[in-house]
Design a protein around this motif. Structure first.
Motif, short mmCIF file in Angstrom:
data_model
loop_
_atom_site.label_atom_id
_atom_site.label_comp_id
_atom_site.label_asym_id
_atom_site.label_seq_id
_atom_site.Cartn_x
_atom_site.Cartn_y
_atom_site.Cartn_z
N LYS A 128 60.57 -8.13 -47.63
CA LYS A 128 60.01 -8.79 -46.56
C LYS A 128 59.89 -8.04 -45.32
O LYS A 128 59.17 -8.00 -44.47
CB LYS A 128 60.78 -10.01 -46.47
N GLU B 53 57.44 -5.25 -45.29
CA GLU B 53 56.05 -5.88 -45.43
C GLU B 53 56.02 -6.21 -43.89
O GLU B 53 54.72 -5.87 -43.39
CB GLU B 53 55.93 -7.24 -46.09
N VAL C 172 54.84 -1.95 -46.74
CA VAL C 172 54.65 -2.44 -48.19
C VAL C 172 53.91 -3.62 -47.96
O VAL C 172 53.68 -4.34 -47.13
CB VAL C 172 56.10 -2.91 -48.72
N HIS C 173 52.62 -3.70 -48.93
CA HIS C 173 51.75 -4.69 -49.21
C HIS C 173 52.03 -5.44 -50.31
O HIS C 173 52.45 -5.13 -51.48
CB HIS C 173 50.41 -4.09 -49.34
N ARG C 174 52.12 -7.04 -50.03
CA ARG C 174 52.52 -7.88 -51.01
C ARG C 174 51.50 -8.71 -51.32
O ARG C 174 50.41 -9.15 -50.47
CB ARG C 174 53.57 -8.80 -50.54
N TYR D 46 53.78 -5.47 -55.52
CA TYR D 46 54.09 -4.66 -54.29
C TYR D 46 53.46 -3.25 -54.59
O TYR D 46 53.30 -2.99 -55.54
CB TYR D 46 55.51 -4.62 -53.89
N THR E 52 51.83 0.71 -48.25
CA THR E 52 50.45 0.78 -47.65
C THR E 52 50.28 2.24 -47.42
O THR E 52 51.43 3.13 -47.47
CB THR E 52 50.81 0.26 -45.99
#
Length: 92
Positions: free
Chosen positions: A27, A30, A35-37, A49, A52
């Motif tokens: 979290k 992100e 990080v892309h979730r 996940y 980026t």
């Protein structure tokens, strides 16, 4: 981790981390844009996940730093043993 990974896969890769800690860390990553979730509305829930572009850049630099430290670690340890502070600690 340039690829897409599921939570359980990440947990196995990291090892020794609780689900709660991994979830909190993901979290934060992100929130910082590293990080892309992606969540899919399925049963059971499916979440993926991935890094980026910024996360990949940071990851490459962290990896380079870790490689550098690993290469020069013997020199670092030699420097610690011969430092005045280390010699003072030996006297105590």
């Amino acid at each position: 981790m340039g690829d897409v990974r599921r939570f359980s896969e990440l947990r196995r890769m990291v090892g020794g981390v609780s689900e709660k800690m991994l979830s909190q860390t993901l979290k934060r990553l992100e929130a910082h844009g590293l990080v892309h979730r992606k969540s899919y509305e399925t049963v059971p829930p499916h979440v993926e996940y991935s890094l980026t572009p910024l996360g990949r850049t940071v990851g490459e630099r962290v990896e380079a730093l870790a490689d550098c430290i690993e290469t020069i670690l013997p020199d670092i340890l030699d420097g610690q043993r011969s430092s005045p502070l280390a010699q003072t600690r030996q006297l105590l």
